[in-house]
Design an enzyme around this catalytic site. Structure first.
Site, mmCIF file in Angstrom:
data_model
loop_
_atom_site.group_PDB
_atom_site.id
_atom_site.type_symbol
_atom_site.label_atom_id
_atom_site.label_comp_id
_atom_site.label_asym_id
_atom_site.label_seq_id
_atom_site.Cartn_x
_atom_site.Cartn_y
_atom_site.Cartn_z
ATOM 1 N N LYS A 54 20.510 -12.193 24.586
ATOM 2 C CA LYS A 54 20.538 -12.645 23.312
ATOM 3 C C LYS A 54 20.592 -13.795 22.957
ATOM 4 O O LYS A 54 19.722 -14.278 21.863
ATOM 5 C CB LYS A 54 22.667 -13.230 23.093
ATOM 6 C CG LYS A 54 23.357 -11.746 23.115
ATOM 7 C CD LYS A 54 23.480 -11.062 21.741
ATOM 8 C CE LYS A 54 24.697 -10.806 21.408
ATOM 9 N NZ LYS A 54 25.023 -9.855 20.026
ATOM 10 N N SER A 79 31.585 -13.036 20.604
ATOM 11 C CA SER A 79 32.872 -13.289 21.712
ATOM 12 C C SER A 79 32.341 -13.920 23.201
ATOM 13 O O SER A 79 32.188 -13.946 24.249
ATOM 14 C CB SER A 79 33.039 -11.950 22.116
ATOM 15 O OG SER A 79 30.816 -10.967 23.036
ATOM 16 N N GLU A 205 28.071 3.631 24.394
ATOM 17 C CA GLU A 205 29.274 2.892 23.330
ATOM 18 C C GLU A 205 29.917 2.391 24.379
ATOM 19 O O GLU A 205 29.762 3.849 25.211
ATOM 20 C CB GLU A 205 29.727 3.084 22.078
ATOM 21 C CG GLU A 205 28.740 2.687 20.934
ATOM 22 C CD GLU A 205 29.026 3.110 19.445
ATOM 23 O OE1 GLU A 205 29.495 1.917 19.060
ATOM 24 O OE2 GLU A 205 29.390 4.463 19.173
ATOM 25 N N GLY A 209 35.649 2.336 22.295
ATOM 26 C CA GLY A 209 34.229 1.499 20.955
ATOM 27 C C GLY A 209 33.300 2.304 20.423
ATOM 28 O O GLY A 209 32.532 1.829 19.898
ATOM 29 N N ASP A 211 32.583 3.466 17.854
ATOM 30 C CA ASP A 211 32.598 3.051 15.559
ATOM 31 C C ASP A 211 30.892 3.559 15.586
ATOM 32 O O ASP A 211 30.999 3.737 14.525
ATOM 33 C CB ASP A 211 32.812 1.858 15.326
ATOM 34 C CG ASP A 211 31.579 0.649 15.957
ATOM 35 O OD1 ASP A 211 31.169 -0.246 15.913
ATOM 36 O OD2 ASP A 211 31.992 0.435 16.927
ATOM 37 N N SER A 305 21.765 -5.510 29.439
ATOM 38 C CA SER A 305 21.522 -6.584 28.737
ATOM 39 C C SER A 305 22.383 -7.939 29.184
ATOM 40 O O SER A 305 21.359 -8.615 28.567
ATOM 41 C CB SER A 305 22.421 -5.710 27.308
ATOM 42 O OG SER A 305 23.538 -5.806 27.679
#
Length: 319
Positions: A54, A79, A205, A209, A211, A305
């Protein structure tokens, strides 16, 4: 329809973050290769500044602020890892930061965000709308809102992870990337497909979750309730307006792994590779090593990640 970012944006982002972001190591493991029946190249963003990819997108976004924006400050909601990425980038660039975070964020993420000098405003992730809270706060204070994934500068910054990996290891058959809101995978897909149009880009995923998987199959953004999974970085309810078209066009498939498989990946990383990864950080690794994707005989890029997991919590998972 033109996508929010192109390869030039990722190359420019790479120039902006050069010398500020870490060029993270690419690790290999013969044991992992044997288990997967493939040659795996782990791009270890757990060794990035603040412990996750990030930082790339956050710094790329903040480095493009005007003098007025820098003075007024940045607002974000996250989060944990985007929060830390924004907080550290803001500290390095001398920009005030206010960040909306869930009350139940891992303690290590809350402490680090405050440690980088940001103001933290907490909310209940199962009741409150974090986006609405952050929008209201940014309007009240005249701050620029930088969302965790649905922003072109953030997406371009995240794509530098795949750019570095491919520069280092050359051609790959498949690239596996964890998927929450889609910022990392959209940037990585643009970079990877530009450098090698034949590469398969696959999102991973948590089962609870999925989606993005549902959205890709339906051809429209599907919203779900906040998923209950240990992968806190992938507890998103829907993918972004900017990330979804990239996922539709450039991501070949989306698969899921269970929390039990994530714990197995964390155990392998700690035991065999001597590294700490967070649950979300293990999504791609779990998919590669536990058969969620057929990678037999291939050269495979695996994006780890991040590594921001509470150590006491990690001990519980591994026990």
């Amino acid at each position: 329809m033109s996508l929010a970012i192109n390869f030039d944006d990722i190359q420019l982002a790479a120039q902006r973050i050069k010398g500020v972001a870490n060029r993270t190591p690419v690790l290999t493991s013969r044991t992992a290769n044997g288990q997967a029946g493939a040659e795996l190249f782990f791009k270890c963003e757990n060794y990035q500044r603040m412990g996750a990819f990030k930082f790339r997108g956050a710094y790329n976004a903040l480095a493009q602020f005007t003098p007025e924006q820098r003075k007024a400050g940045v607002c974000a909601f996250s989060s944990g890892n985007h929060a830390q990425g924004i907080a550290l980038s803001a500290q390095l660039l001398g920009i005030p930061a206010a960040i909306v975070m869930p009350l139940d964020s891992p303690a290590i993420k809350l402490a680090a965000t405050r440690g980088y000098g940001a103001e933290v405003i907490t909310y209940d992730r199962y009741k409150d709308d974090r986006e609405a809270l952050a929008k209201q706060l940014s309007q009240e204070r005249g701050m620029t809102l930088i969302p965790p994934y649905d922003h072109a500068h953030v997406m371009a910054g995240q794509g530098t992870a795949a750019l570095e990996l491919l520069e280092e290891v050359g051609q790959l058959d498949t690239l596996l990337v964890c998927l929450g809101g889609g910022g990392l995978i959209s940037g990585c897909a643009v970079a990877a497909k530009h450098l090698n149009p034949k590469i398969r880009v696959i999102g991973v995923e948590p089962v609870a979750g999925n989606d993005a998987q549902q959205s890709k199959r339906a051809g429209k953004i599907i919203k779900i309730n906040t998923p209950k999974t240990i992968a806190d970085g992938a507890q998103t309810q829907f993918v972004g307006q900017l990330t979804f078209p990239v996922i539709q066009e450039l991501v070949d498939d989306i698969v899921t792994v269970s929390d039990a498989q994530l714990i197995e990946a964390m155990r392998f990383a700690a035991g065999r590779m001597k590294m700490v990864i967070e649950p979300t950080g293990g999504l791609a690794m779990a998919a590669a090593m536990q058969g969620a994707v057929d990678v037999k005989g291939q050269r495979v890029g695996v994006i780890i990640s991040g590594g921001n997991v509470d150590i006491a919590q990690l001990a519980k998972y591994l026990a």
